[in-house]
Design a protein around this motif. Structure first.
Motif, PDB file in Angstrom:
ATOM      1  N   VAL A  85      15.954  -7.490  -7.334  1.00  0.00           N
ATOM      2  CA  VAL A  85      16.714  -8.189  -8.375  1.00  0.00           C
ATOM      3  C   VAL A  85      16.294  -9.657  -8.437  1.00  0.00           C
ATOM      4  O   VAL A  85      16.098 -10.221  -9.519  1.00  0.00           O
ATOM      5  N   ILE A  86      16.143 -10.269  -7.277  1.00  0.00           N
ATOM      6  CA  ILE A  86      15.743 -11.679  -7.227  1.00  0.00           C
ATOM      7  C   ILE A  86      14.401 -11.887  -7.918  1.00  0.00           C
ATOM      8  O   ILE A  86      14.211 -12.851  -8.667  1.00  0.00           O
ATOM      9  N   LEU A  87      13.473 -10.964  -7.708  1.00  0.00           N
ATOM     10  CA  LEU A  87      12.132 -11.114  -8.283  1.00  0.00           C
ATOM     11  C   LEU A  87      12.118 -10.929  -9.796  1.00  0.00           C
ATOM     12  O   LEU A  87      11.163 -11.337 -10.453  1.00  0.00           O
ATOM     13  N   THR A  88      13.162 -10.324 -10.355  1.00  0.00           N
ATOM     14  CA  THR A  88      13.245 -10.220 -11.818  1.00  0.00           C
ATOM     15  C   THR A  88      13.882 -11.459 -12.436  1.00  0.00           C
ATOM     16  O   THR A  88      13.983 -11.555 -13.659  1.00  0.00           O
ATOM     17  N   HIS A  89      14.313 -12.402 -11.591  1.00  0.00           N
ATOM     18  CA  HIS A  89      14.943 -13.635 -12.080  1.00  0.00           C
ATOM     19  C   HIS A  89      14.205 -14.877 -11.590  1.00  0.00           C
ATOM     20  O   HIS A  89      14.806 -15.941 -11.436  1.00  0.00           O
ATOM     21  N   LEU A  90      12.916 -14.760 -11.356  1.00  0.00           N
ATOM     22  CA  LEU A  90      12.159 -15.904 -10.847  1.00  0.00           C
ATOM     23  C   LEU A  90      12.246 -17.105 -11.781  1.00  0.00           C
ATOM     24  O   LEU A  90      12.259 -18.257 -11.332  1.00  0.00           O
ATOM     25  N   ASN A 186       4.196  -8.655  -8.592  1.00  0.00           N
ATOM     26  CA  ASN A 186       4.589  -7.257  -8.744  1.00  0.00           C
ATOM     27  C   ASN A 186       4.995  -7.036 -10.198  1.00  0.00           C
ATOM     28  O   ASN A 186       5.555  -7.944 -10.822  1.00  0.00           O
ATOM     29  N   PRO A 187       4.741  -5.864 -10.767  1.00  0.00           N
ATOM     30  CA  PRO A 187       5.083  -5.627 -12.178  1.00  0.00           C
ATOM     31  C   PRO A 187       6.530  -5.926 -12.554  1.00  0.00           C
ATOM     32  O   PRO A 187       6.801  -6.296 -13.700  1.00  0.00           O
ATOM     33  N   ILE A 188       7.481  -5.791 -11.621  1.00  0.00           N
ATOM     34  CA  ILE A 188       8.881  -6.052 -11.981  1.00  0.00           C
ATOM     35  C   ILE A 188       9.131  -7.529 -12.259  1.00  0.00           C
ATOM     36  O   ILE A 188      10.142  -7.878 -12.858  1.00  0.00           O
ATOM     37  N   MET A 189       8.220  -8.404 -11.830  1.00  0.00           N
ATOM     38  CA  MET A 189       8.386  -9.826 -12.123  1.00  0.00           C
ATOM     39  C   MET A 189       8.250 -10.106 -13.613  1.00  0.00           C
ATOM     40  O   MET A 189       8.733 -11.127 -14.107  1.00  0.00           O
ATOM     41  N   LYS A 192      11.740  -5.923 -15.859  1.00  0.00           N
ATOM     42  CA  LYS A 192      12.581  -5.218 -14.887  1.00  0.00           C
ATOM     43  C   LYS A 192      12.536  -3.709 -15.056  1.00  0.00           C
ATOM     44  O   LYS A 192      12.947  -2.960 -14.154  1.00  0.00           O
ATOM     45  N   ASP A 193      12.040  -3.227 -16.201  1.00  0.00           N
ATOM     46  CA  ASP A 193      11.941  -1.788 -16.431  1.00  0.00           C
ATOM     47  C   ASP A 193      10.674  -1.179 -15.846  1.00  0.00           C
ATOM     48  O   ASP A 193      10.496   0.037 -15.888  1.00  0.00           O
ATOM     49  N   HIS A 194       9.782  -1.999 -15.314  1.00  0.00           N
ATOM     50  CA  HIS A 194       8.559  -1.483 -14.713  1.00  0.00           C
ATOM     51  C   HIS A 194       8.846  -0.961 -13.306  1.00  0.00           C
ATOM     52  O   HIS A 194       9.254  -1.715 -12.431  1.00  0.00           O
ATOM     53  N   VAL A 195       8.637   0.320 -13.109  1.00  0.00           N
ATOM     54  CA  VAL A 195       8.864   0.956 -11.812  1.00  0.00           C
ATOM     55  C   VAL A 195       7.511   1.349 -11.228  1.00  0.00           C
ATOM     56  O   VAL A 195       6.805   2.194 -11.783  1.00  0.00           O
ATOM     57  N   VAL A 196       7.154   0.725 -10.122  1.00  0.00           N
ATOM     58  CA  VAL A 196       5.861   0.994  -9.488  1.00  0.00           C
ATOM     59  C   VAL A 196       5.842   2.402  -8.907  1.00  0.00           C
ATOM     60  O   VAL A 196       6.781   2.831  -8.235  1.00  0.00           O
ATOM     61  N   LEU A 197       4.750   3.111  -9.168  1.00  0.00           N
ATOM     62  CA  LEU A 197       4.551   4.448  -8.609  1.00  0.00           C
ATOM     63  C   LEU A 197       3.471   4.444  -7.533  1.00  0.00           C
ATOM     64  O   LEU A 197       3.579   5.145  -6.531  1.00  0.00           O
ATOM     65  N   LEU A 198       2.420   3.658  -7.761  1.00  0.00           N
ATOM     66  CA  LEU A 198       1.279   3.637  -6.851  1.00  0.00           C
ATOM     67  C   LEU A 198       0.622   2.270  -6.922  1.00  0.00           C
ATOM     68  O   LEU A 198       0.523   1.683  -8.003  1.00  0.00           O
ATOM     69  N   GLY A 199       0.198   1.766  -5.781  1.00  0.00           N
ATOM     70  CA  GLY A 199      -0.493   0.483  -5.767  1.00  0.00           C
ATOM     71  C   GLY A 199      -1.523   0.440  -4.661  1.00  0.00           C
ATOM     72  O   GLY A 199      -1.347   1.063  -3.610  1.00  0.00           O
TER      73      GLY A 199
END
Length: 245
Positions: A85-90, A186-189, A192-199
């Motif tokens: 959550v914090i990373l979506t509010h940078l 990270n994509p969520i930055m 917020k709707d981006h959900v990582v599947l593989l990296g």
């Protein structure tokens, strides 16, 4: 009877009134489990040193943000939230915390995801593939699993400098995408709707002790250690995530 209850109340109050504290998760396998793809020495260095450093520095920033007398109540409340959550509010963070948490909070969550996505190597690359709805979604999005693999591999080899290549799903559109981030982003930055599947971690510390400058060899071997059941679980989460969260 009253003393234990009082202590319990104090513990609860202290928990509620403190910032979130990131815990370095242990590897879900032995340090040598990924050999010969990734050596025990590399995994100890990567997890115990690099991941620990991101964890320690992110915790220090969160504690400072929470205890800073100049921090607003909103900022202190944000410091109590999960790191995702914090990373979506940078963009809402003061500059003195923003870059530190972007780099180290990002480094924490990226490595937590990365290590969870790995498994003991399969004998060959071709026998390690996803199944079920995720496999179908990949084929629908990229034309075939082989085309997806080629795109992901090419992007990983060609990424300049340090960063990550990601497969993620948009929780709103349900669309799969391949994209890159630099450093520890990270994509969520960015959504917020981006959900990582593989990296795949493309910092040199992730592969240099084994492969030196042969990044292409590291990327090719990466396909033998992907834990597809974990990726499939993340895909299920991404397809069922509520848009209003």
């Amino acid at each position: 009877m009253f003393i234990p209850i009082i202590f319990l109340v104090i513990i609860i109050i202290n928990y509620v009134q403190s910032q979130t504290e990131l815990i370095l998760p242990p590897l879900p396998y032995e340090y040598n489990a990924l050999e010969p793809i990734l050596s025990e020495h590399l995994m100890r260095l990567h997890h115990d040193k690099h991941h620990q450093a991101y964890t320690t520095k992110a915790n220090a920033a969160l504690k400072s943000m929470f205890t800073d007398e100049t921090s607003s109540n909103e900022l202190k409340d944000l410091a109590k939230q999960p790191i995702e959550v914090i990373l979506t509010h940078l963009q809402n963070l003061p500059e003195k915390y923003r870059l530190t948490l972007r780099n180290n909070g990002g480094g924490y969550i990226n490595h937590k995801l990365f290590f969870s996505m790995l498994r003991k190597p399969t004998a060959t690359v071709t026998e390690n593939k996803p199944t079920g709805p995720l496999f179908e979604a990949i084929e629908n999005s990229f034309g075939s699993f082989d085309k997806f693999k080629d795109m992901f591999t090419t992007s990983s080899i060609n990424l300049f400098g340090s960063g990550w290549i990601w497969l993620f799903i948009d929780a709103q559109t349900k669309q799969l995408s391949i994209n890159f981030t630099v450093n520890q982003d990270n994509p969520i930055m960015f959504d917020k709707d981006h959900v990582v599947l593989l990296g795949i971690d493309l910092w040199e510390h992730a592969y240099y002790p084994v492969y030196e400058n042969r990044r292409n060899e590291y990327v090719d071997n990466f396909w033998r250690i992907i834990n597809w059941p974990v990726v499939e679980s993340l895909y299920t989460q991404g397809t069922t995530k509520r848009h209003d969260l």
